[in-house]
Write a protein that holds these residues in place. Structure first.
Motif, PDB file in Angstrom:
ATOM      1  N   ASP A  45       1.359  11.065   6.111  1.00 50.12           N
ATOM      2  CA  ASP A  45       0.422  10.087   5.566  1.00 50.12           C
ATOM      3  C   ASP A  45       0.300   8.838   6.445  1.00 50.12           C
ATOM      4  N   HIS A  98       2.552   6.379  -7.916  1.00 53.11           N
ATOM      5  CA  HIS A  98       1.150   6.338  -8.296  1.00 53.11           C
ATOM      6  C   HIS A  98       0.810   5.452  -9.487  1.00 53.11           C
ATOM      7  N   ALA A 109       0.834  -1.201   0.000  1.00 57.90           N
ATOM      8  CA  ALA A 109       0.000   0.000   0.000  1.00 57.90           C
ATOM      9  C   ALA A 109       0.872   1.255   0.000  1.00 57.90           C
ATOM     10  N   LEU A 135       5.366  10.905   3.701  1.00 57.05           N
ATOM     11  CA  LEU A 135       4.813   9.585   4.003  1.00 57.05           C
ATOM     12  C   LEU A 135       5.021   9.260   5.479  1.00 57.05           C
ATOM     13  N   HIS A 147       1.055   4.059  -2.893  1.00 58.27           N
ATOM     14  CA  HIS A 147       0.835   5.456  -2.532  1.00 58.27           C
ATOM     15  C   HIS A 147       1.952   6.356  -3.057  1.00 58.27           C
ATOM     16  N   LEU A 150      -4.182   6.031   3.770  1.00 57.24           N
ATOM     17  CA  LEU A 150      -3.080   6.905   3.350  1.00 57.24           C
ATOM     18  C   LEU A 150      -3.562   8.180   2.666  1.00 57.24           C
ATOM     19  N   VAL A 151      -4.818   8.207   2.247  1.00 61.45           N
ATOM     20  CA  VAL A 151      -5.332   9.439   1.648  1.00 61.45           C
ATOM     21  C   VAL A 151      -6.239  10.174   2.632  1.00 61.45           C
ATOM     22  N   ARG A 199      -0.373   1.940  -8.754  1.00 60.42           N
ATOM     23  CA  ARG A 199      -1.557   1.737  -7.929  1.00 60.42           C
ATOM     24  C   ARG A 199      -2.641   0.852  -8.568  1.00 60.42           C
ATOM     25  N   THR A 254      -5.088   0.205   4.439  1.00 63.05           N
ATOM     26  CA  THR A 254      -3.961   1.130   4.385  1.00 63.05           C
ATOM     27  C   THR A 254      -4.079   2.086   3.199  1.00 63.05           C
ATOM     28  N   THR A 255      -4.463   1.571   2.020  1.00 63.51           N
ATOM     29  CA  THR A 255      -4.567   2.479   0.877  1.00 63.51           C
ATOM     30  C   THR A 255      -5.630   3.540   1.127  1.00 63.51           C
TER      31      THR A 255
END
Lengths: 273, 259, 253
Positions: free
Chosen positions: C172, C91, C84, C168, C88, C146-147, C94, C142-143
């Motif tokens: 994040d 990109h 993840a 990160l 992140h 992270l946003v 992804r 997690t993905t």
């Protein structure tokens, strides 16, 4: 590096600026809306801010004043024209960790203590934390004793103080303030203005303040730039005549009130008619 | 929209899109193939994909019959389990007493490996088809109950008993307000419950050795018919992916209409 | 802390009543044989379970299963968080990783078992399936976590010139921590399911094996004991993770 760290205690001229620090050269910014139409946020704005000068951008909400600040912060790129900060691209300045910023949203990290939040810019710049500087700023903004508190334990005003301390901790070349007191009540806001004025007079950093409060702009800035709403244009500029350090008492002076009236009129021309 | 470049690039663009979406899956397959080639695993232990495919084509009847049965049981069990979960969730919503009792129990059961109950249920109900169905119903019940309850909670809880809610004048309120507000959560439950429904049907068949895909897998594995076992894996995967895709499509279609 | 609201108390009392009701029904059905001989009373199961002569049997099974569950849990969580993080930071990778995760999730464990048995071993199959189950839950959590940082925080980090790695590590990931911990909580039963399933496909030890052999040999108290052990262990770890989740939520949100 600037020598802004050494406090200038004595009275200095109101307008020491000679060298240009921020140069907005015929900039424009358009956004494409979802329906495909183009929204012109800033039509054409040219503005020069001198080194060590405090300029307030005043305007109704949605006039693009925040967009101008975001252009200087390299958070957005202009559609037309050019932004030069300290003789370089705005991005170069943020990459060199020479910008300070405070938003209306205090943007403190909830998992860090106040002290760690104020020290954060050192870590993001990859420098060792200057404990003395962090302590000094926390004291300066009146948060001594709250170093180990977490943001949620503090009031809105105290969070904004921490946010201001964080923006100054690296001795930035340029300070960007986007409605930093916009979410506070009127009394706290005035109090914060007085303290920011005191701190700023010590540090004398080139500053761009975005606000919709006429009193705030007049009390803090060397120059007030008034913008019109959609599309954003500069419609009026006035030099603020008050000497520094400024006492809260000037806000009760007739001169201050005249300037407030003049700026209010510029902001709301249709109401005056 | 930006003007698209000249059309000859279109296959290339499609390839790029496919690659950006499926590079992970492709990488895993390549690593697997490389591992098999380099380590030189015995073919009886791990047959070539071609052999698996040959068995699939040679005996389609066996696969289809068993897959059909598994799919039917899984679908029926899923529907019944979802209905049961929804009804109990509505009952719990209608009475604070019931919801106080049932919600923690629902939490307890969603925090334990429910699949481990399969042997117990199999032993209680006996080795036959209705046991497979019951297992799928029970496995599908929990997500339906938990998510429908969560959906209904967005509304003020039913302060009185169900009958008052269902009283003639209240019926409209229930169908117009209460049920619609639970539909998005219900669709999430459906999507989440679909793959486990198929899996638990196969596991039940596998453990009890009655019939269906799970049984086919078990008899092939115990008879060292590795092609047949892997063929069953392929069919099971296809069914599972189809069910998941269908549930996802249904969720999106319903939610689009709902909003 | 002690001053819980009346509503909380009501919830606790009703919840405890519900659990007791469930256990009581279990006992009642068992004692009266309403579900036949294959439904033993709770007390019979507990007596069987805590008989000192069976301590070695359950101890062996538990240590085999729990070590595989722990290994699979940690492996799956680590892979999930790392992938993840990669998705992140880089990109373009992804969509491919998202697809891989959902394809892995859609393949039923029963189909993967023969592969794992060949590629790893019968003993490690449970670990591998547990790891895959956990991986999916953690990757998705997690993905999405992270946003979760706010726009103001992202602007702040950009203006202060934070590098992507600094962002990160300092923004994040801490902002994603609540989502990751929730994921870790929901991954607990998934890990147990994976390991037990894996043991059903021919492992020579573990709680899963105990369940299957007890089922086939009509060892009813043994069957229920094995299920009870697995369920209680999962419940306890889940409860512990709920406490951790509560603490993390308090600090990081």
């Amino acid at each position: 590096m600037t020598d802004a760290s050494s406090p200038v205690a004595h009275l200095s001229p109101v307008r020491p600026a000679t060298e240009t620090a921020i140069d907005l050269d015929h900039i424009g910014k358009s956004f494409r809306m979802e329906n495909g139409r183009e929204l012109v946020a800033i039509d054409e704005v040219s503005l020069k801010i001198g080194k060590g000068e405090f300029v307030a951008l005043l305007g109704p909400s949605g006039c693009g004043k925040s967009t101008i600040l975001r252009l200087v912060a390299a958070l957005e790129a202009p559609s037309r024209g050019r932004v030069v900060v300290e003789g370089r691209e705005p991005e170069d300045l943020s990459r060199a960790h020479r910008l300070g910023v405070a938003f209306q949203d205090h943007a403190l990290l909830p998992w860090l203590t106040i002290s760690a939040n104020v020290a954060l810019p050192f870590q993001l710049a990859g420098r060792s934390v200057d404990r003395k500087r962090v302590e000094e700023l926390i004291r300066l903004v009146g948060l001594a004793g709250f170093e180990q508190a977490r943001p949620r334990q503090l009031s809105g005003g105290m969070r904004q103080r921490a946010s201001i301390a964080r923006s100054l901790v690296l001795h930035p070349d340029v300070l960007l303030l986007d409605e930093p007191f916009g979410a506070l009540d009127a009394v706290t806001r005035r109090q914060m203005n007085v303290e920011l004025q005191r701190i700023w007079t010590d540090e004398r950093i080139t500053t761009l303040l975005v606000t919709h409060s006429v009193e705030e702009a007049l009390f803090l800035a060397d120059r007030v730039v008034v913008m019109s709403g959609r599309p954003g244009r500069v419609i009026k500029t006035i030099e603020v005549p008050f000497e520094r350090p400024r006492q809260p008492a000037i806000m009760r002076s007739a001169e201050f009130h005249d300037l407030v009236d003049e700026l209010t009129l510029a902001l709301e021309p249709e109401e005056a008619a | 929209m930006r003007p698209e470049p000249a059309t000859p690039n279109r296959p290339l663009r499609m390839l790029k899109t496919a690659l950006s979406r499926y590079w992970g899956v492709i990488a895993v397959l390549v690593i697997w193939q490389a591992w098999v080639s380099i380590s030189g695993v015995n073919q009886i232990v791990l047959p070539q994909p071609v052999d698996v495919f040959r068995d699939l084509v040679a005996e389609p009847g066996i696969y289809l019959r068993n897959a059909g049965q598994t799919l039917l049981l899984a679908a029926l069990g899923l529907i019944l389990g979802m209905l049961l979960g929804t009804v109990i969730a509505v009952l719990a919503w209608s009475s604070t007493l019931l919801s106080g009792i049932l919600t923690p129990l629902g939490l307890v059961f969603s925090s334990v490996p429910v699949v481990a109950l399969i042997p117990v249920i199999a032993r209680i109900m006996g080795y036959d088809l209705k046991t497979v169905l019951a297992i799928v119903v029970i496995i599908s019940f929990f997500p339906a109950f938990v998510f429908t309850s969560a959906g209904l909670k967005t509304l003020p809880p039913g302060s009185s008993d169900l009958f008052r809610v269902l009283g003639a004048s209240r019926w409209t309120r229930f169908t117009r307000l209460v049920l619609p507000s639970a539909v998005p959560s219900w669709m999430i439950a459906f999507r989440l419950a679909a793959p486990p429904a198929v899996l638990s049907a196969m596991l039940a068949e596998f453990l009890m050795g009655t019939s269906g895909l799970g049984y086919l897998f078990r008899s092939a594995a115990s008879g060292f018919q590795t092609e047949r076992a892997l063929g069953t894996s392929v069919v099971a995967t296809v069914i599972s992916v189809l069910c998941f895709t269908f549930a996802l499509w249904a969720e999106r279609a319903v939610l689009r209409k709902w909003n | 802390m002690i001053a819980l609201s009346q509503e909380r108390w009501r919830g606790i009392v009703l919840g405890a009543f519900g659990v007791l009701l469930f256990l009581g029904l279990w006992q009642l059905i068992g004692v009266n044989r309403w579900a036949g001989l294959t439904w033993p009373p709770l007390t019979d199961v507990l007596t069987f379970l805590f008989n000192p002569s069976r301590r070695a049997l359950f101890g062996r099974a538990m240590s085999a299963s729990f070590s595989m569950i722990a290994l699979g849990y940690v492996t799956g969580a680590a892979i999930g968080i790392v992938l993840a993080g990669i998705a992140h930071l880089v990109h373009p990778l992804r969509p491919g990783l998202d697809r891989l995760a959902s394809v892995v999730h859609a393949i039923p464990a029963i189909a993967l078992a023969p592969l794992f048995i060949v590629m790893l071993s019968r003993e490690m199959t449970g670990m591998a399936i547990a790891a895959l189950n956990v991986f999916f839950v953690i990757y998705v959590a997690t993905t999405s976590g992270l946003v979760a940082s706010t726009a103001a925080h992202r602007d702040l980090f950009q203006v202060f010139g934070a590098s992507p790695v600094k962002r990160l590590m300092r923004l994040d990931l801490p902002a994603a921590l609540p989502a990751i911990v929730s994921g870790l909580k929901y991954a607990v039963p998934a890990a147990f399911i994976g390991a037990i399933l894996g043991e059903w496909f021919g492992s020579s030890r573990g709680l899963g094996l105990l369940m299957v052999s007890a089922m086939q040999n009509f060892q009813i108290p043994l069957l229920w004991s094995a299920v009870l052990i697995a369920s209680t262990a999962s419940l306890l770890v889940f409860a512990a993770m709920s406490v951790v989740e509560h603490l993390v939520y308090r600090r990081y949100r």
